[in-house]
Design an enzyme around this catalytic site. Structure first.
Site, short mmCIF file in Angstrom:
data_model
loop_
_atom_site.label_atom_id
_atom_site.label_comp_id
_atom_site.label_asym_id
_atom_site.label_seq_id
_atom_site.Cartn_x
_atom_site.Cartn_y
_atom_site.Cartn_z
N SER A 151 0.83 -1.21 0.00
CA SER A 151 0.00 0.00 0.00
C SER A 151 0.86 1.26 0.00
O SER A 151 2.00 1.26 0.45
CB SER A 151 -0.91 0.01 1.23
N1 SAH Z 1 -0.89 -4.74 4.06
C1 SAH Z 1 -0.13 -4.81 2.84
C2 SAH Z 1 -0.99 -4.65 1.62
C3 SAH Z 1 -1.21 -5.93 0.91
S1 SAH Z 1 -2.32 -5.85 -0.46
C4 SAH Z 1 0.97 -3.78 2.90
O1 SAH Z 1 1.50 -3.53 3.94
O2 SAH Z 1 1.36 -3.23 1.91
C5 SAH Z 1 -3.73 -6.66 0.20
C6 SAH Z 1 -3.59 -8.11 0.52
O3 SAH Z 1 -4.86 -8.58 0.92
C7 SAH Z 1 -3.18 -9.03 -0.63
O4 SAH Z 1 -1.98 -9.67 -0.32
C8 SAH Z 1 -4.34 -10.01 -0.76
O5 SAH Z 1 -3.92 -11.34 -1.08
C9 SAH Z 1 -4.94 -9.95 0.62
N2 SAH Z 1 -6.32 -10.41 0.75
C10 SAH Z 1 -7.37 -10.19 -0.08
N3 SAH Z 1 -8.49 -10.79 0.41
C11 SAH Z 1 -8.12 -11.38 1.58
C12 SAH Z 1 -8.82 -12.17 2.56
N4 SAH Z 1 -10.11 -12.49 2.45
N5 SAH Z 1 -8.13 -12.60 3.64
C13 SAH Z 1 -6.81 -12.32 3.81
N6 SAH Z 1 -6.10 -11.60 2.90
C14 SAH Z 1 -6.74 -11.13 1.81
#
Ligand code: SAH
Length: 211
Positions: free
Chosen positions: A55
Site C-alpha cells: 500500500s
Molecule cells: N498490508 C499490505 C498490503 C497488501 S495488499 C501492505 O502492507 O502493503 C492486500 C492483501 O490482501 C493481498 O496480499 C491479498 O492477497 C490480501 N487479501 C485479499 N483478500 C483477503 C482475505 N479475504 N483474507 C486475507 N487476505 C486477503
C-alpha cells in the site's frame, strides 16, 4: 529518504505524532523487490508479487491515524489489532509500533511466507502472522480495538463487527454503488454500529477462500 517521506506525510495532513514516528521506524525498502528499492520511499503502491501491491505510505498512515482516533484509543496506543491482507508485511510492521498485539491474516500462502521472511529481521514479537481467509476474522484474538483491511470488498463482513471491541474502529476500503472504493469507518459504541464513508481509495479486491 525515509525522514523526507515522513515529512511529506506530515505536510499532506497526517498530524498524529505516533503515526509519523511509526512510519519513520519501519524500513519500507526491506519489503519490496530489489529492482524497486529506489522507489520504496515514494508515495506510491508497488507490486509485491501474485498480483498484489504494497500500500501507498500516505494511505497506510491515514488508515492508522483513523484507527488511533477511535473513541476507545483516545489518540494513544491501541490494544489488539487485526489486519486483513498481510501482503508483504509492511503495514503490520507499522502497526506493531502503535498497538500492543497485531494479528495479520493473508489468504495467499506465497505472500504469507514472504511476509514471514521479510519480518524476521525486524524481530517484532507482537506481530502474529496467520494464513487464512480474513473474511472470517480471527476469533481467537477478539475482541479487537481496531480492525484494518488492506483489500476492498462489497461490504464489511459481520464477523469483523462481531470481533470489534466496544469503542473500537474498523477502517476498511469498501466498494460503493458507483463501483468505486471508498474508505469506511465502522465504530461500535454501546453495542451500536455507526458507519462513516470517507474519500475514494484504490485497493486490491477482498477475496474469499485461500490460495
Ligand atoms: N498490508 C499490505 C498490503 C497488501 S495488499 C501492505 O502492507 O502493503 C492486500 C492483501 O490482501 C493481498 O496480499 C491479498 O492477497 C490480501 N487479501 C485479499 N483478500 C483477503 C482475505 N479475504 N483474507 C486475507 N487476505 C486477503
Amino acid at each position: 529518504m525515509r525522514a523526507r517521506m515522513v515529512q511529506k506525510l506530515a505536510e499532506g495532513g497526517i498530524s498524529n505524532a505516533r503515526v509519523l514516528a511509526a512510519v519513520n521506524a519501519v524500513e519500507r525498502h526491506r519489503f519490496v523487490d530489489s529492482a524497486l528499492v529506489n522507489q520504496a520511499y515514494e508515495d506510491t503502491s508497488l507490486p509485491i508479487g501474485l498480483g498484489q501491491t504494497i500500500s501507498k505510505p500516505s494511505v497506510v498512515a491515514r488508515m492508522i491515524e483513523l484507527l488511533l482516533a477511535a473513541p476507545g484509543a483516545a489518540g494513544g496506543r491501541l490494544g489488539r489489532v487485526l489486519e486483513i491482507g498481510t501482503g508483504c508485511g509492511y503495514q503490520a510492521a507499522v502497526l506493531s509500533q502503535v498497538a500492543s498485539e497485531v494479528y495479520s491474516i493473508e489468504r495467499l500462502r506465497g505472500l504469507h511466507e514472504r511476509a514471514r521472511e521479510n519480518l524476521r529481521t525486524f524481530r517484532l514479537p507482537n506481530v502474529h502472522l496467520l494464513f487464512g481467509d480474513g473474511m472470517a476474522g480471527f476469533a481467537k484474538g477478539a475482541p479487537y480495538a481496531g480492525i484494518i483491511a488492506a483489500a476492498g470488498g462489497e461490504a464489511v463482513p459481520a464477523t469483523w463487527t462481531d470481533q470489534l471491541a466496544e469503542g473500537g474502529r474498523i477502517v476498511a476500503p469498501m466498494v460503493m454503488a458507483n463501483r468505486q472504493q471508498a474508505l469506511v469507518i465502522v465504530e461500535k459504541e454501546a453495542g451500536r454500529l455507526k458507519q462513516t464513508i470517507l474519500e475514494t481509495v484504490h485497493f486490491v479486491p477482498l477475496k474469499s477462500g485461500i490460495a
